[in-house]
Design a protein around this motif. Structure first.
Motif, PDB file in Angstrom:
ATOM      1  N   GLU A 103       0.830  -1.211   0.000  1.00 13.11           N
ATOM      2  CA  GLU A 103       0.000   0.000   0.000  1.00 13.11           C
ATOM      3  C   GLU A 103       0.866   1.263   0.000  1.00 13.11           C
ATOM      4  O   GLU A 103       0.561   2.231  -0.695  1.00 13.11           O
ATOM      5  CB  GLU A 103      -0.929  -0.001   1.205  1.00 13.11           C
ATOM      6  N   LEU A 104       1.960   1.252   0.757  1.00  9.29           N
ATOM      7  CA  LEU A 104       2.870   2.403   0.773  1.00  9.29           C
ATOM      8  C   LEU A 104       3.534   2.589  -0.585  1.00  9.29           C
ATOM      9  O   LEU A 104       3.675   3.711  -1.082  1.00  9.29           O
ATOM     10  CB  LEU A 104       3.921   2.240   1.867  1.00  9.29           C
ATOM     11  N   LYS A 105       3.935   1.486  -1.200  1.00  7.06           N
ATOM     12  CA  LYS A 105       4.585   1.555  -2.514  1.00  7.06           C
ATOM     13  C   LYS A 105       3.616   2.106  -3.565  1.00  7.06           C
ATOM     14  O   LYS A 105       3.964   3.013  -4.333  1.00  7.06           O
ATOM     15  CB  LYS A 105       5.069   0.167  -2.925  1.00  7.06           C
ATOM     16  N   ILE A 106       2.407   1.588  -3.581  1.00  5.66           N
ATOM     17  CA  ILE A 106       1.406   2.057  -4.549  1.00  5.66           C
ATOM     18  C   ILE A 106       1.073   3.525  -4.294  1.00  5.66           C
ATOM     19  O   ILE A 106       0.970   4.322  -5.222  1.00  5.66           O
ATOM     20  CB  ILE A 106       0.143   1.175  -4.502  1.00  5.66           C
ATOM     21  N   GLY A 107       0.919   3.893  -3.022  1.00  6.62           N
ATOM     22  CA  GLY A 107       0.640   5.284  -2.682  1.00  6.62           C
ATOM     23  C   GLY A 107       1.742   6.211  -3.150  1.00  6.62           C
ATOM     24  O   GLY A 107       1.480   7.298  -3.673  1.00  6.62           O
ATOM     25  N   ALA A 108       3.000   5.787  -2.990  1.00 11.86           N
ATOM     26  CA  ALA A 108       4.121   6.614  -3.439  1.00 11.86           C
ATOM     27  C   ALA A 108       4.114   6.737  -4.955  1.00 11.86           C
ATOM     28  O   ALA A 108       4.340   7.819  -5.500  1.00 11.86           O
ATOM     29  CB  ALA A 108       5.438   6.004  -2.957  1.00 11.86           C
ATOM     30  N   GLU A 109       3.853   5.641  -5.653  1.00 10.01           N
ATOM     31  CA  GLU A 109       3.802   5.681  -7.119  1.00 10.01           C
ATOM     32  C   GLU A 109       2.690   6.597  -7.610  1.00 10.01           C
ATOM     33  O   GLU A 109       2.894   7.399  -8.522  1.00 10.01           O
ATOM     34  CB  GLU A 109       3.625   4.275  -7.695  1.00 10.01           C
ATOM     35  N   LEU A 110       1.513   6.498  -7.009  1.00  6.52           N
ATOM     36  CA  LEU A 110       0.392   7.349  -7.418  1.00  6.52           C
ATOM     37  C   LEU A 110       0.692   8.814  -7.120  1.00  6.52           C
ATOM     38  O   LEU A 110       0.350   9.693  -7.906  1.00  6.52           O
ATOM     39  CB  LEU A 110      -0.888   6.913  -6.720  1.00  6.52           C
ATOM     40  N   SER A 111       1.342   9.068  -6.017  1.00  9.75           N
ATOM     41  CA  SER A 111       1.703  10.432  -5.652  1.00  9.75           C
ATOM     42  C   SER A 111       2.678  11.012  -6.668  1.00  9.75           C
ATOM     43  O   SER A 111       2.562  12.175  -7.059  1.00  9.75           O
ATOM     44  CB  SER A 111       2.325  10.446  -4.263  1.00  9.75           C
ATOM     45  N   MET A 112       3.642  10.207  -7.109  1.00  4.87           N
ATOM     46  CA  MET A 112       4.611  10.680  -8.094  1.00  4.87           C
ATOM     47  C   MET A 112       3.942  10.935  -9.437  1.00  4.87           C
ATOM     48  O   MET A 112       4.264  11.903 -10.114  1.00  4.87           O
ATOM     49  CB  MET A 112       5.747   9.675  -8.240  1.00  4.87           C
ATOM     50  N   GLN A 113       3.010  10.082  -9.823  1.00  5.17           N
ATOM     51  CA  GLN A 113       2.296  10.291 -11.079  1.00  5.17           C
ATOM     52  C   GLN A 113       1.475  11.573 -11.013  1.00  5.17           C
ATOM     53  O   GLN A 113       1.423  12.339 -11.968  1.00  5.17           O
ATOM     54  CB  GLN A 113       1.379   9.103 -11.367  1.00  5.17           C
ATOM     55  N   LYS A 114       0.867  11.819  -9.877  1.00  4.63           N
ATOM     56  CA  LYS A 114       0.049  13.008  -9.684  1.00  4.63           C
ATOM     57  C   LYS A 114       0.898  14.275  -9.791  1.00  4.63           C
ATOM     58  O   LYS A 114       0.457  15.288 -10.297  1.00  4.63           O
ATOM     59  CB  LYS A 114      -0.607  12.918  -8.303  1.00  4.63           C
ATOM     60  N   ASP A 115       2.145  14.198  -9.333  1.00  2.00           N
ATOM     61  CA  ASP A 115       3.056  15.338  -9.380  1.00  2.00           C
ATOM     62  C   ASP A 115       3.791  15.445 -10.712  1.00  2.00           C
ATOM     63  O   ASP A 115       4.646  16.303 -10.879  1.00  2.00           O
ATOM     64  CB  ASP A 115       4.081  15.250  -8.253  1.00  2.00           C
ATOM     65  N   GLY A 116       3.470  14.548 -11.645  1.00  2.00           N
ATOM     66  CA  GLY A 116       4.101  14.591 -12.961  1.00  2.00           C
ATOM     67  C   GLY A 116       5.449  13.888 -13.023  1.00  2.00           C
ATOM     68  O   GLY A 116       6.167  13.998 -13.993  1.00  2.00           O
ATOM     69  N   ILE A 117       5.781  13.137 -11.989  1.00  2.00           N
ATOM     70  CA  ILE A 117       7.043  12.400 -11.971  1.00  2.00           C
ATOM     71  C   ILE A 117       6.748  10.979 -12.435  1.00  2.00           C
ATOM     72  O   ILE A 117       5.820  10.336 -11.941  1.00  2.00           O
ATOM     73  CB  ILE A 117       7.642  12.385 -10.554  1.00  2.00           C
ATOM     74  N   THR A 118       7.535  10.471 -13.350  1.00  2.00           N
ATOM     75  CA  THR A 118       7.298   9.140 -13.881  1.00  2.00           C
ATOM     76  C   THR A 118       8.389   8.180 -13.414  1.00  2.00           C
ATOM     77  O   THR A 118       9.164   7.672 -14.206  1.00  2.00           O
ATOM     78  CB  THR A 118       7.207   9.145 -15.409  1.00  2.00           C
ATOM     79  N   VAL A 119       8.445   7.956 -12.124  1.00  2.00           N
ATOM     80  CA  VAL A 119       9.434   7.044 -11.538  1.00  2.00           C
ATOM     81  C   VAL A 119       8.689   5.805 -11.094  1.00  2.00           C
ATOM     82  O   VAL A 119       7.632   5.894 -10.487  1.00  2.00           O
ATOM     83  CB  VAL A 119      10.144   7.692 -10.330  1.00  2.00           C
ATOM     84  N   ARG A 120       9.231   4.658 -11.399  1.00  2.00           N
ATOM     85  CA  ARG A 120       8.622   3.402 -10.964  1.00  2.00           C
ATOM     86  C   ARG A 120       9.443   2.845  -9.817  1.00  2.00           C
ATOM     87  O   ARG A 120      10.651   2.647  -9.948  1.00  2.00           O
ATOM     88  CB  ARG A 120       8.603   2.405 -12.126  1.00  2.00           C
ATOM     89  N   LEU A 121       8.804   2.622  -8.666  1.00  2.00           N
ATOM     90  CA  LEU A 121       9.497   2.066  -7.511  1.00  2.00           C
ATOM     91  C   LEU A 121       9.581   0.550  -7.662  1.00  2.00           C
ATOM     92  O   LEU A 121       8.630  -0.090  -8.080  1.00  2.00           O
ATOM     93  CB  LEU A 121       8.753   2.415  -6.232  1.00  2.00           C
ATOM     94  N   VAL A 122      10.697   0.006  -7.285  1.00  2.00           N
ATOM     95  CA  VAL A 122      10.890  -1.448  -7.365  1.00  2.00           C
ATOM     96  C   VAL A 122      10.883  -2.041  -5.994  1.00  2.00           C
ATOM     97  O   VAL A 122      11.353  -1.519  -5.061  1.00  2.00           O
ATOM     98  CB  VAL A 122      12.212  -1.777  -8.076  1.00  2.00           C
TER      99      VAL A 122
END
Length: 63
Positions: free
Chosen positions: A44-63
């Motif tokens: 849940e933390l990983k998905i939340g961080a990914e969604l937050s980055m997408q929302k901010d326009g950052i396209t980083v994928r956490l592994v």
């Protein structure tokens, strides 16, 4: 019955990461070695961080 540890949920972990509600001090009191998070919370933390980055326009994928 004495607790063997504390399972931290996603909200508590998010509050800790944001520096809210003195969660770090509470964890220090009970001892980091006594605190655990589940695989579900980690996801849940990983998905939340990914969604937050997408929302901010950052396209980083956490592994």
């Amino acid at each position: 019955m004495t607790p063997k540890g504390y399972l931290l949920d996603t909200n508590i972990c998010a509050f800790y990461l944001r520096g809210k509600f003195d969660i770090d001090k509470a964890i220090d009191r009970v001892g980091w070695e006594n605190c655990y998070i589940s695989e579900i919370t980690m996801l849940e933390l990983k998905i939340g961080a990914e969604l937050s980055m997408q929302k901010d326009g950052i396209t980083v994928r956490l592994v």
